[in-house]
Design a protein around this motif. Structure first.
Motif, PDB file in Angstrom:
ATOM      1  N   MET A   1      -8.781  92.931   0.852  1.00  0.00           N
ATOM      2  CA  MET A   1      -8.721  93.722  -0.352  1.00  0.00           C
ATOM      3  C   MET A   1      -9.971  94.602  -0.427  1.00  0.00           C
ATOM      4  SD  MET A   1      -7.987  92.469  -4.242  1.00  0.00           S
ATOM      5  CE  MET A   1      -6.523  91.624  -3.712  1.00  0.00           C
ATOM      6  N   ARG A   2      -9.815  95.772  -0.941  1.00  0.00           N
ATOM      7  CA  ARG A   2     -10.886  96.768  -1.002  1.00  0.00           C
ATOM      8  C   ARG A   2     -11.834  96.499  -2.173  1.00  0.00           C
ATOM      9  NH1 ARG A   2     -11.431 103.093  -1.204  1.00  0.00           N
ATOM     10  NH2 ARG A   2     -11.357 102.958  -3.453  1.00  0.00           N
ATOM     11  N   THR A   3     -13.132  96.718  -1.930  1.00  0.00           N
ATOM     12  CA  THR A   3     -14.114  96.611  -3.003  1.00  0.00           C
ATOM     13  C   THR A   3     -14.557  98.009  -3.418  1.00  0.00           C
ATOM     14  OG1 THR A   3     -15.939  96.400  -1.445  1.00  0.00           O
ATOM     15  CG2 THR A   3     -14.976  94.351  -2.277  1.00  0.00           C
ATOM     16  N   VAL A   4     -14.994  98.107  -4.681  1.00  0.00           N
ATOM     17  CA  VAL A   4     -15.483  99.367  -5.231  1.00  0.00           C
ATOM     18  C   VAL A   4     -16.779  99.103  -5.990  1.00  0.00           C
ATOM     19  CG1 VAL A   4     -13.245 100.509  -5.391  1.00  0.00           C
ATOM     20  CG2 VAL A   4     -14.023  99.103  -7.283  1.00  0.00           C
ATOM     21  N   TYR A  46     -13.750  93.697  -6.585  1.00  0.00           N
ATOM     22  CA  TYR A  46     -12.479  94.075  -5.970  1.00  0.00           C
ATOM     23  C   TYR A  46     -11.812  95.147  -6.826  1.00  0.00           C
ATOM     24  CZ  TYR A  46     -12.862  90.201  -2.727  1.00  0.00           C
ATOM     25  OH  TYR A  46     -13.292  89.362  -1.738  1.00  0.00           O
ATOM     26  N   GLU A  47     -11.150  96.054  -6.146  1.00  0.00           N
ATOM     27  CA  GLU A  47     -10.530  97.205  -6.806  1.00  0.00           C
ATOM     28  C   GLU A  47      -9.610  96.808  -7.960  1.00  0.00           C
ATOM     29  OE1 GLU A  47      -8.905 101.347  -5.049  1.00  0.00           O
ATOM     30  OE2 GLU A  47      -7.973  99.546  -4.222  1.00  0.00           O
TER      31      GLU A  47
END
Length: 70
Positions: A1-4, A46-47
């Protein structure tokens, strides 16, 4: 999962406080800083948790969002 990136906190102590608050709300986060060049510490989430994390940030640290701070 993408982090921001959620926010750049003024220092590591404030970033750690925010992380504790987020953890209490069930939101995982991590920090990243470059202490050689800057004392600011970036907090990442996490996004899919970004919106809720931003709400928590604004509730817990309202001075960072005051008109004087902008």
């Amino acid at each position: 999962m993408r982090t921001v990136k959620l926010f750049s906190m003024p220092n590591q102590a404030m970033a750690s406080m925010l992380q504790g608050i987020l953890q209490g709300e069930g939101i995982d986060s991590y920090t990243k800083s470059n202490m050689i060049y800057d004392t600011k510490t970036d907090v990442f989430v996490y996004e899919n948790a970004y919106t809720r994390a931003m709400e928590i940030l604004k509730e817990g640290f309202p001075d960072l969002f005051s008109e004087e701070g902008e």
